[in-house]
Design an enzyme around this catalytic site. Structure first.
Site, PDB file in Angstrom:
ATOM      1  N   GLU A   1       4.132   4.099   6.036  1.00 54.02           N
ATOM      2  CA  GLU A   1       2.917   3.278   5.958  1.00 54.02           C
ATOM      3  C   GLU A   1       1.832   3.996   5.169  1.00 54.02           C
ATOM      4  O   GLU A   1       1.779   5.227   5.164  1.00 54.02           O
ATOM      5  CB  GLU A   1       2.389   3.021   7.377  1.00 54.02           C
ATOM      6  CG  GLU A   1       2.659   1.627   7.897  1.00 54.02           C
ATOM      7  CD  GLU A   1       1.773   0.554   7.268  1.00 54.02           C
ATOM      8  OE1 GLU A   1       1.317   0.722   6.123  1.00 54.02           O
ATOM      9  OE2 GLU A   1       1.539  -0.457   7.940  1.00 54.02           O
ATOM     10  N   ASP A   2       0.963   3.233   4.538  1.00 55.85           N
ATOM     11  CA  ASP A   2      -0.170   3.839   3.851  1.00 55.85           C
ATOM     12  C   ASP A   2      -1.219   4.304   4.857  1.00 55.85           C
ATOM     13  O   ASP A   2      -1.638   5.450   4.854  1.00 55.85           O
ATOM     14  CB  ASP A   2      -0.790   2.864   2.830  1.00 55.85           C
ATOM     15  CG  ASP A   2      -1.132   1.493   3.418  1.00 55.85           C
ATOM     16  OD1 ASP A   2      -0.847   1.241   4.600  1.00 55.85           O
ATOM     17  OD2 ASP A   2      -1.690   0.659   2.675  1.00 55.85           O
TER      18      ASP A   2
ATOM     19  N   GLY B   1       0.761  -1.250   0.000  1.00 55.92           N
ATOM     20  CA  GLY B   1       0.000   0.000   0.000  1.00 55.92           C
ATOM     21  C   GLY B   1       0.785   1.289   0.000  1.00 55.92           C
ATOM     22  O   GLY B   1       0.298   2.321  -0.444  1.00 55.92           O
TER      23      GLY B   1
ATOM     24  N   ASP C   1      -4.850   1.624  10.868  1.00 57.22           N
ATOM     25  CA  ASP C   1      -6.262   1.341  11.123  1.00 57.22           C
ATOM     26  C   ASP C   1      -6.389   0.919  12.595  1.00 57.22           C
ATOM     27  O   ASP C   1      -6.441   1.772  13.474  1.00 57.22           O
ATOM     28  CB  ASP C   1      -6.674   0.249  10.127  1.00 57.22           C
ATOM     29  CG  ASP C   1      -8.143  -0.098  10.163  1.00 57.22           C
ATOM     30  OD1 ASP C   1      -8.942   0.680  10.679  1.00 57.22           O
ATOM     31  OD2 ASP C   1      -8.510  -1.177   9.651  1.00 57.22           O
TER      32      ASP C   1
ATOM     33  N   ARG D   1      -5.540   0.838  -6.897  1.00 59.57           N
ATOM     34  CA  ARG D   1      -4.261   1.301  -6.341  1.00 59.57           C
ATOM     35  C   ARG D   1      -3.712   2.520  -7.065  1.00 59.57           C
ATOM     36  O   ARG D   1      -3.077   3.378  -6.473  1.00 59.57           O
ATOM     37  CB  ARG D   1      -3.201   0.194  -6.426  1.00 59.57           C
ATOM     38  CG  ARG D   1      -3.304  -0.844  -5.346  1.00 59.57           C
ATOM     39  CD  ARG D   1      -1.982  -1.593  -5.229  1.00 59.57           C
ATOM     40  NE  ARG D   1      -2.152  -2.887  -4.599  1.00 59.57           N
ATOM     41  CZ  ARG D   1      -2.220  -3.075  -3.279  1.00 59.57           C
ATOM     42  NH1 ARG D   1      -2.116  -2.068  -2.455  1.00 59.57           N
ATOM     43  NH2 ARG D   1      -2.373  -4.288  -2.785  1.00 59.57           N
TER      44      ARG D   1
HETATM   45  P1  IMP Z   1      -4.083  -2.296  10.968  1.00 59.43           P
HETATM   46  O1  IMP Z   1      -3.134  -3.382  11.351  1.00 59.43           O
HETATM   47  O2  IMP Z   1      -5.492  -2.613  11.404  1.00 59.43           O
HETATM   48  O3  IMP Z   1      -3.661  -0.928  11.425  1.00 59.43           O
HETATM   49  O4  IMP Z   1      -4.209  -2.311   9.404  1.00 59.43           O
HETATM   50  C1  IMP Z   1      -3.340  -1.698   8.594  1.00 59.43           C
HETATM   51  C2  IMP Z   1      -3.398  -2.242   7.192  1.00 59.43           C
HETATM   52  O5  IMP Z   1      -4.723  -2.611   6.777  1.00 59.43           O
HETATM   53  C3  IMP Z   1      -2.978  -1.152   6.258  1.00 59.43           C
HETATM   54  O6  IMP Z   1      -1.579  -1.112   6.104  1.00 59.43           O
HETATM   55  C4  IMP Z   1      -3.724  -1.501   4.995  1.00 59.43           C
HETATM   56  O7  IMP Z   1      -2.966  -2.420   4.242  1.00 59.43           O
HETATM   57  C5  IMP Z   1      -4.985  -2.161   5.463  1.00 59.43           C
HETATM   58  N1  IMP Z   1      -6.101  -1.195   5.497  1.00 59.43           N
HETATM   59  C6  IMP Z   1      -6.717  -0.692   6.604  1.00 59.43           C
HETATM   60  N2  IMP Z   1      -7.700   0.154   6.277  1.00 59.43           N
HETATM   61  C7  IMP Z   1      -7.706   0.231   4.928  1.00 59.43           C
HETATM   62  C8  IMP Z   1      -8.517   0.963   3.971  1.00 59.43           C
HETATM   63  O8  IMP Z   1      -9.430   1.740   4.300  1.00 59.43           O
HETATM   64  N3  IMP Z   1      -8.223   0.750   2.665  1.00 59.43           N
HETATM   65  C9  IMP Z   1      -7.229  -0.084   2.235  1.00 59.43           C
HETATM   66  N4  IMP Z   1      -6.438  -0.775   3.103  1.00 59.43           N
HETATM   67  C10 IMP Z   1      -6.687  -0.628   4.420  1.00 59.43           C
HETATM   68 MG    MG Z   2      -0.141  -1.164   4.784  1.00 54.85          MG
END
Ligand code: IMP
Ligand code: MG
Length: 175
Positions: free
Chosen positions: A99-100, A44, A103, A165
């Site tokens: 990081e993208d 991402g 979440d 993407r």
């Molecule tokens: P976390 O571990 O829950 O913080 O998730 C992080 C990862 O989930 C990010 O690096 C993304 O790859 C993916 N992700 C979370 N939310 C989104 C979204 O709204 N769109 C696309 N990818 C997401």
């Molecule tokens: Mg990511």
């Protein structure tokens, strides 16, 4: 498969301005450092990293790694794990993880403890997006592009099952 373009949440122009500002701030903060080692979290972050690295005015190097969660993309069942490791050692380096989106924060949390255990000189994180409403961990973001509400977003590197993407803006796909 939906053919309607995702609704615009953050425009291309707003992203460009924000990335430029992040680049200037990071360049200032690391002005005294010999080299800043950028670590892009695949997949991402690849577009954000490409633009951010070019917005920096300080010496920098780039490496990548990939993380995956144990659950499916949407339903998270456990912590993240490393699926592709870095090419080079980070001991003694000034590391900035790119990081993208943060979440729940689980991916970043896992990643930061893993990298910290490898003895970098410093370790910080820059994320384009954050969804604070979904946070489950302490994961700290040192440099942030935008806070967004709890919606699934795509574009500028982020995907919805590999779609969108390459979209130049951050959008909300119709589901
Ligand atoms: P976390 O571990 O829950 O913080 O998730 C992080 C990862 O989930 C990010 O690096 C993304 O790859 C993916 N992700 C979370 N939310 C989104 C979204 O709204 N769109 C696309 N990818 C997401
Ligand atoms: Mg990511």
């Amino acid at each position: 498969m939906s053919r309607t373009a995702p609704e615009v949440l953050i425009t291309e122009e707003a992203i460009r301005r924000r990335v430029g500002r992040l680049g200037r701030r990071i360049s200032k903060d690391y002005a005294q450092v010999e080299n800043l080692h950028l670590i892009g979290v695949l997949r991402g972050s690849f577009i954000f990293l490409a633009d951010l690295s070019r917005a920096l005015t300080i010496p920098r190097s780039v490496d990548f790694l990939a993380m995956a969660s144990y659950g499916t993309d949407v339903v998270r069942k456990g912590p993240a794990r490393l699926v592709t490791d870095l090419r080079s050692d980070i001991r003694g380096k000034h590391v900035l993880v790119v990081e993208d989106i943060v979440d729940t924060g689980e991916t970043l949390d896992c990643l930061m403890s893993l990298l910290a255990s490898r003895g970098p000189a410093s370790l910080k994180c820059c994320a384009l997006l954050s969804k604070p409403a979904r946070r489950k961990t302490e994961a700290r973001v040192d440099y942030l592009g935008f806070e967004i509400p709890d919606v699934w977003v795509v574009g500028y590197g982020l995907d919805d099952e590999e779609r969108y993407r390459a979209l130049p803006y951050i959008g909300i796909p119709s589901r």
